[in-house]
Design an enzyme around this catalytic site. Sequence first.
Site, short mmCIF file in Angstrom:
data_model
loop_
_atom_site.label_atom_id
_atom_site.label_comp_id
_atom_site.label_asym_id
_atom_site.label_seq_id
_atom_site.Cartn_x
_atom_site.Cartn_y
_atom_site.Cartn_z
N SER A 61 -2.65 15.94 51.63
CA SER A 61 -1.96 15.34 50.47
C SER A 61 -1.04 14.18 50.80
CB SER A 61 -1.16 16.41 49.73
OG SER A 61 -2.00 17.11 48.86
N LYS A 64 -1.97 11.10 49.16
CA LYS A 64 -1.63 10.84 47.76
C LYS A 64 -0.61 9.71 47.64
CE LYS A 64 -2.95 15.41 46.00
NZ LYS A 64 -3.06 16.66 46.68
N TYR A 186 -11.51 11.22 46.65
CA TYR A 186 -10.30 12.04 46.84
C TYR A 186 -10.36 12.82 48.16
CZ TYR A 186 -7.20 16.06 46.27
OH TYR A 186 -6.27 17.04 46.49
N TYR A 238 5.56 19.69 45.99
CA TYR A 238 4.97 20.64 45.04
C TYR A 238 6.05 21.39 44.28
CZ TYR A 238 1.52 19.84 48.72
OH TYR A 238 0.75 19.30 49.66
N VAL A 256 -1.31 19.95 53.23
CA VAL A 256 -1.65 21.28 53.77
C VAL A 256 -2.18 21.24 55.21
CG1 VAL A 256 -1.97 22.49 51.57
CG2 VAL A 256 -3.91 21.31 52.62
N1 LIG Z 1 -1.77 19.95 49.12
C1 LIG Z 1 -2.75 19.45 49.77
O1 LIG Z 1 -2.58 18.91 50.87
C2 LIG Z 1 -4.07 19.68 49.14
C3 LIG Z 1 -5.15 18.74 49.58
C4 LIG Z 1 -6.49 19.42 49.67
N2 LIG Z 1 -7.45 18.44 50.11
C5 LIG Z 1 -6.91 19.99 48.34
O2 LIG Z 1 -7.56 19.30 47.60
O3 LIG Z 1 -6.61 21.09 48.00
#
Ligand SMILES: NC(=O)CC[C@H](N)C(=O)O
Length: 314
Positions: A61, A64, A186, A238, A256
Site C-alpha cells: 500500500s 498508494k 493496482y 488505516y 502489508v
Molecule cells: N494494505 C495493503 O498494503 C494492502 C495491499 C494489498 N495488495 C491488497 O490489495 O490487499
Amino acid sequence: MQSWVEEIDRRARETLGQGRVADYIPALAEQDANRFGIAICTNDGARYTAGDAQEPFSIQSLSKVFLLTLALRAHGDALWQRVGLNPSGMPFNSLTQLEAERGKPRNPFINAGAIVVADHLVSAFATPSKHIQDIARTLSGNASILIDRHVLASEWQHRSRNAAMAYLMKAFGNIDNEVDAVLDAYFSCCSLRMSCLDLAVAMNYLAADGHALATGKSFITPDLARRINSIMFTCGMYDAAGDFAYRVGLPAKSGVGGGIVAIVPGRLSVCAWSPALDAAGNSVAAQHALELLTDKLGVRIANTAPAGVEGGSR
Ligand SMILES: NC(=O)CC[C@H](N)C(=O)O
C-alpha cells in the site's frame, strides 16, 4: 543522525517476535519476520541507514502514495468527486461502507480508494504499471526497481475481495475501465519491490515542498505536497491512524509488506520496514522505530521545526 538510526535499529529489533506476517496474500507469507531496516533521507540529500535498509521488499500500500500523487498531478481536484477524504474507521479491505455510500470509497489510501485512483491511471496511461515503475525508479534514482511477478501472481490469484470492491464500484458507475485492467494496474503497483533507502529517497518530495531529490526538479507543487501529507496524516495508517498520530504524530503510509514511510515536512523522509504486522495491518517494529525517531528528533507534526533547525521546540 547515523548513531540514532543504529540505536533505533537495535531497539526496534527488541520487538521482533511480536505481530504476524501477512498471509492473506500467500507470497507475502514467505517473508522473514526477523528483518528490520530503517533509512532516513534529509531534504539536503543526506542518507542514514541501519539494519536491512537496502533489502528490497514488497511495497504494497505504500504504492498508494505514488498512485495518488500521479492522479492528482494529472486530474487535480476532479478526483474528489469519485473518492472521499476522510478516515474510514474500517479495515483497509472492508466492503461494508461501499454499498451504503454508493460506490464512493472513503479515501484514496484504503483498497477501494486506490482502485478508483488506479482506474484514473488506466484511463490516462497506455501502460500504467510501467509508468508507476518508471516513476519509482526516477524518484529513487534506482533504475533496477522491479515489479515482483511472484507477488503479482499471488495477488491476482487471491483477488476476490479486491475484485468484489471493483465490481461493486463499477456497478455504481465509479470505475470506467474493465475491472481486470484496473486490478492488474493496482496489483502491479502493490508488487513493486523497493528498499527502505529507495522509498525514503523517492518520497522525499513530500518533505521538500514537492521537490524531487533524485531529479533536482519540482515533481509536484508545494500545495499538493501539503495536501497529500494531510491525507497521510488522517488516513495513511488505516483504521489505526488515530493511534499512530498519538504515538508518532507524523504523516505516514503503511503497507502489508511491513513498510511504513513517514514525513517530517520541511526536513526529512524516513522509511522503516519489518514484515510482522499488528491487527490493523501495520508493522509492529516499524511503528516502534518511528516512535523512537520522533522522540529523538523532538518533533511531532504539531511542533515541527522549520527546515534546518535541529531539535525543534518541545
Ligand atoms: N494494505 C495493503 O498494503 C494492502 C495491499 C494489498 N495488495 C491488497 O490489495 O490487499
